[in-house]
Design a protein around this motif. Structure first.
Motif, PDB file in Angstrom:
ATOM      1  N   GLN A   1       0.870  -1.274  -0.112  1.00 41.55           N
ATOM      2  CA  GLN A   1      -0.075   0.001   0.149  1.00 41.55           C
ATOM      3  C   GLN A   1       0.655   1.064   0.050  1.00 41.55           C
ATOM      4  O   GLN A   1       1.920   1.757   0.996  1.00 41.55           O
ATOM      5  CB  GLN A   1      -0.789   0.348   1.547  1.00 41.55           C
ATOM      6  CG  GLN A   1      -1.822   0.892   1.540  1.00 41.55           C
ATOM      7  CD  GLN A   1      -3.340   0.925   2.089  1.00 41.55           C
ATOM      8  OE1 GLN A   1      -3.427  -0.321   3.102  1.00 41.55           O
ATOM      9  NE2 GLN A   1      -3.590   1.819   2.597  1.00 41.55           N
ATOM     10  N   LEU A   2       0.248   2.648  -0.696  1.00 40.50           N
ATOM     11  CA  LEU A   2       1.076   3.637  -1.012  1.00 40.50           C
ATOM     12  C   LEU A   2       0.386   4.482  -0.990  1.00 40.50           C
ATOM     13  O   LEU A   2       0.436   5.941  -0.810  1.00 40.50           O
ATOM     14  CB  LEU A   2       2.077   3.558  -2.569  1.00 40.50           C
ATOM     15  CG  LEU A   2       2.950   3.169  -2.640  1.00 40.50           C
ATOM     16  CD1 LEU A   2       3.644   2.265  -3.901  1.00 40.50           C
ATOM     17  CD2 LEU A   2       4.221   2.784  -1.269  1.00 40.50           C
ATOM     18  N   LEU A   3      -1.047   4.620  -0.904  1.00 38.49           N
ATOM     19  CA  LEU A   3      -2.056   5.810  -0.669  1.00 38.49           C
ATOM     20  C   LEU A   3      -3.003   5.523   0.213  1.00 38.49           C
ATOM     21  O   LEU A   3      -3.360   4.210   1.052  1.00 38.49           O
ATOM     22  CB  LEU A   3      -2.528   5.811  -2.285  1.00 38.49           C
ATOM     23  CG  LEU A   3      -1.754   5.682  -3.000  1.00 38.49           C
ATOM     24  CD1 LEU A   3      -2.640   5.691  -4.386  1.00 38.49           C
ATOM     25  CD2 LEU A   3      -2.168   7.605  -3.061  1.00 38.49           C
ATOM     26  N   TYR A   4      -3.142   5.940   1.302  1.00 36.09           N
ATOM     27  CA  TYR A   4      -4.201   6.132   2.319  1.00 36.09           C
ATOM     28  C   TYR A   4      -4.511   7.553   2.406  1.00 36.09           C
ATOM     29  O   TYR A   4      -4.599   8.306   2.274  1.00 36.09           O
ATOM     30  CB  TYR A   4      -2.989   6.360   3.776  1.00 36.09           C
ATOM     31  CG  TYR A   4      -2.263   5.375   3.968  1.00 36.09           C
ATOM     32  CD1 TYR A   4      -1.924   3.600   4.750  1.00 36.09           C
ATOM     33  CD2 TYR A   4      -0.491   4.983   3.366  1.00 36.09           C
ATOM     34  CE1 TYR A   4      -1.058   2.831   4.656  1.00 36.09           C
ATOM     35  CE2 TYR A   4       0.512   4.253   2.823  1.00 36.09           C
ATOM     36  CZ  TYR A   4      -0.276   3.028   3.836  1.00 36.09           C
ATOM     37  OH  TYR A   4       1.441   1.873   3.673  1.00 36.09           O
ATOM     38  N   PRO A   5      -6.852   6.974   2.906  1.00 40.16           N
ATOM     39  CA  PRO A   5      -6.558   8.205   3.009  1.00 40.16           C
ATOM     40  C   PRO A   5      -6.630   8.494   4.141  1.00 40.16           C
ATOM     41  O   PRO A   5      -5.738   8.049   5.555  1.00 40.16           O
ATOM     42  CB  PRO A   5      -8.422   7.275   3.419  1.00 40.16           C
ATOM     43  CG  PRO A   5      -8.454   5.860   2.949  1.00 40.16           C
ATOM     44  CD  PRO A   5      -6.515   5.455   3.213  1.00 40.16           C
TER      45      PRO A   5
END
Length: 284
Positions: free
Chosen positions: A89-93
């Motif tokens: 995972q590289l994108l986080y809310p």
């Protein structure tokens, strides 16, 4: 020396040894920096509550805005949507993230400004209602200037741009709101100080306000004391030893306590073991 002292002194020695070995072996600056990030991540993995995960990447909000790249992120493992976790995972809310940590191998003035810009990018995101922006921390392994100069660099930032918590491991600098560094305080003003090496009483307890003076016949960079090596710093016109392991301890305890407070949980047990001498930070 108590159990807490022995454990954290050993933890610091392992962390520093690991970083020094990789810094000698890895010539490429970017790879060296990434290994330093991973060394801190491995330390935190054994420290933070199991409901949190550690990652790296960018934050985004519901408007499609993105933050700058963050070195380390503490995210809510329980509520993470699996649609974003099928690969690395590289994108986080932004709503998932509890803490962003910017890591510097060596802290220079430009690095302080870079950290401020990264905090700006996080603050510019708009979390959904009932969520808050993540805490932002700056961690450096050492600094290229005197502690007073580090303090000046941080003080030059507007309050909203200052890292919520800063630790420069060597020589042992801590900065942040006073109430974050010391839970007995309700003072929200920003401070920057040193964690100096305490003298011990006959029972081995720390003596608040009394510090180990450097030996004038030895080097003025680092000196050995009771089997460990400590940085030498200027304090009130005198050369004294500083205690990086206490800076690391207080840095970790501060953000773990803050995470607990944000979720209305009891203070972590570690907090109850740190009495007034442990929290003794001398302003620079």
């Amino acid at each position: 020396m108590g159990i807490i002292d022995e454990y954290w002194t050993g933890t610091l020695q392992r962390l520093q040894a690991e970083v020094e070995v990789f810094n000698r072996l890895i010539a490429h600056q970017a790879e060296r920096g990434r290994e330093n990030e991973l060394s801190l991540a491995r330390l935190l993995e054994n420290l933070i509550p199991g409901r949190f995960g550690i990652g790296t990447g960018l934050l985004f909000d519901g408007r499609g805005k993105y933050s700058k790249q963050m070195d380390l992120l503490l995210f809510d493992r329980i509520d993470s949507p699996t649609i974003l976790a099928q690969t690395n995972q590289l994108l986080y809310p932004v709503e998932e993230i509890r803490l962003c940590i910017e890591i510097k191998s060596r802290l220079v003035k430009a690095g302080v400004e870079d950290a401020a810009k990264k905090k700006d990018s996080v603050q510019a995101l708009q979390p959904a209602e009932q969520y808050r922006s993540p805490t932002f921390a700056l961690f450096a392994y050492d600094a290229d200037t005197a502690p007073e100069t580090v303090g000046q660099h941080l003080a030059s930032l507007a309050d909203a741009r200052k890292p919520d918590l800063t630790c420069v491991l060597d020589p042992g600098i801590l900065a942040g709101q006073r109430r974050l560094l010391d839970p007995s305080s309700d003072d929200s003003s920003h401070m920057c100080g040193l964690t100096l090496l305490h003298e011990l009483d006959p029972d081995g307890a720390r003596m608040r306000g009394r510090y180990v003076v450097a030996d004038p016949t030895k080097g003025y960079d680092r000196q050995a004391h009771n089997g460990s090596v400590y940085p030498v710093v200027d304090f009130n016109g005198q050369q004294v030893l500083s205690d990086p392991s206490r800076a690391l301890l207080l840095f970790c305890e501060a953000f773990i306590r803050l995470l607990a407070e944000q979720e209305s949980r009891p203070r972590p047990v570690l907090s109850h073991y740190l009495d007034a001498p442990y929290r003794d930070i001398q302003p620079v």
